[in-house]
Enzyme design. Sequence first.
Site, PDB file in Angstrom:
ATOM      1  CG  ASP A 101      -2.356   0.175   0.916  1.00 21.41           C
ATOM      2  OD1 ASP A 101      -2.675   1.180   0.261  1.00 21.41           O
ATOM      3  OD2 ASP A 101      -3.153  -0.675   1.306  1.00 21.41           O
ATOM      4  CG  ASP A 208      -4.752   5.490   0.794  1.00 18.92           C
ATOM      5  OD1 ASP A 208      -5.732   4.727   0.840  1.00 18.92           O
ATOM      6  OD2 ASP A 208      -4.618   6.486   1.529  1.00 18.92           O
ATOM      7  CD  GLU A 265      -8.881   4.500  -1.586  1.00 21.68           C
ATOM      8  OE1 GLU A 265      -9.801   4.153  -0.833  1.00 21.68           O
ATOM      9  OE2 GLU A 265      -7.837   5.061  -1.162  1.00 21.68           O
ATOM     10  CG  HIS A 342      -8.621  -1.982   3.549  1.00 22.74           C
ATOM     11  ND1 HIS A 342      -8.460  -1.969   2.188  1.00 22.74           N
ATOM     12  CD2 HIS A 342      -8.329  -0.732   3.970  1.00 22.74           C
ATOM     13  CE1 HIS A 342      -8.084  -0.759   1.799  1.00 22.74           C
ATOM     14  NE2 HIS A 342      -8.001   0.017   2.860  1.00 22.74           N
ATOM     15  CG  ASP A 343     -11.211   1.394   3.262  1.00 21.00           C
ATOM     16  OD1 ASP A 343     -10.888   1.306   4.459  1.00 21.00           O
ATOM     17  OD2 ASP A 343     -10.558   2.047   2.432  1.00 21.00           O
TER      18      ASP A 343
END
Length: 575
Positions: A101, A208, A265, A342-343
């Site tokens: 990430d 991210d 993202e 994960h979100d």
Amino acid sequence: MSAVQEKWWKNSIVYQIYPASFKDSNGDGIGDVPGIISQLDYIASLGVDVIWICPMYDSPQHDMGYDVSDYEKVYPPYGTVEDMETLIAACHSRGLRIILDLVVNHTSHEHKWFQESRSSKTSPKRDWYIWKPAKYGANGNRSPPNNWRSVFGGSAWEWDEATQEYYLHLFCVEQPDLNWENTEVRQAVYTSAMEFWLKKGVDGFRVDTVNMYSKDPAYADAPITSPGSDTQVAFSLFCNGPRIHEYMREMNDVLAKYDAMTVGELPSTPTLEGVLRYVSAAEKQLNMVFSFDTVDLGMGKDYKFLTKLRNWTLPELKTVTRRGQDIFNGTDGWTTVFIENHDQARSVSRFGSDKTPELREASAKMLAMFQCTLSGTQFVYQGQEIGMVNAPEDWAFDEYKDIDSTNYYHMVREMSNNDPAQLETAMQALQHLARDHARLPMQWSAEANAGFSPESSAKPWMRAHDNHTEINVRAQESDSSSVLSFWKKMMRLRKEYAEFFVFGTFELLDEQHGEVFSYLKRSKEGSVLVALNFSEVPQDFEKPVGELKLLVSSAEESERAELKPFEGRIYTILN
């Protein structure tokens, strides 16, 4: 170009790992890098090609590692840089690639760069972050520079008493935004956050909040969409800013030296043209992005939790799926396929059914078929392959740890004056949409702590799901009819029929049908039909003209006139 000649990442399946919740090797209740290493053979057995590790960098953990205090160190409970080097080598020895990430819109407030930046207005690093003077009203009251709302609620600006200015934080107060306008900042990011790890052998990054680095330079107020609030949703002013594509090309110049994969993202980019500006091969920016049309279905506009439960329809899901698949039509772009990360809350609870074991297993298999037959690079989140579901409805609020969840609940409590009915509604929303659900410990076995931590160890940082005794890897590995076995089957099928499922074009059928989602996947080799029942009752579906051969059913290998509840089928079209 044949599928064999395509870039390696196009026909890859990526398995996402959340380190804190994957496997605890030392009994401290927190997952770690040695724990990941211990399960690499399991990961390889799934048929995936790449693992993506969520932030493992040193961090005070205000936002579970997305607040990085040192890009060149590992969060001590997770392990060491040496452990990461071992993990990289262990992946490569198994034919797996590994991506990390990349969190560079902001740092932790404990990062040495920010410590220097806030030390004084004359600090050489003052301009490394975004500082603005206060506004003052006629009555002398101080207010932030504008009305932007943080992603986690409240103002996106925090007052710094020592230097008498505000700093911008699009996320939590402890995550100050870097100033990408500053050339020194960008070079420091490329060196410390990227090349430090690329030189150690990582194969790329999930980037991210990739479209937030360039803000509207006017820092104007956002339009008023919540008349009673001091803060307003401002994505249009801090996403896709005027210099973002310049920054992406510059970043790509670094990545290209290592043939590194990138997946960005990309929130708040609703048009195909907007997405293509990032992922067109000719633009030399990002290989692919995560668009959130699918996983945002049913969420509230002002606050994601401010919505009705399951507030989406199947025609809406069809529309957003087609939009994502259309990136391929006549372009040089690429896309991703995912319904969990994960979100997000668990996909079975959101898009299938967790009411009964039968419906849970059926819908988990159907969703596996859905995801494995859509074109693009596929991403599977830990636990998705065994059909993990949301936390039970009777869990109390104190089981929820995520800042997004706790901020919302506390806001409702404050604004409602502790009204029990409103707090119950807030809890229902959390039980449906909270990020916490994806962060429960991975369910390895029926043993205590779900096999995540040794039985004699400290209490896991999050409680293991009550259903781990029935939903776990060990039970499913030996069961040929399990969700895990079906996921493995579908991932093998995806590779075998890559010309259809990875590279094929998507044609939606019967768009307005409210229960059945059917579509064709076409290639030069012909066509296949996918039919998915998204309901709890049997459904008829309209077959296209032509001779069909059943390739696979998620329910049983037999011909029937109707689809069982949550059944999915794939047919090859023979003429």
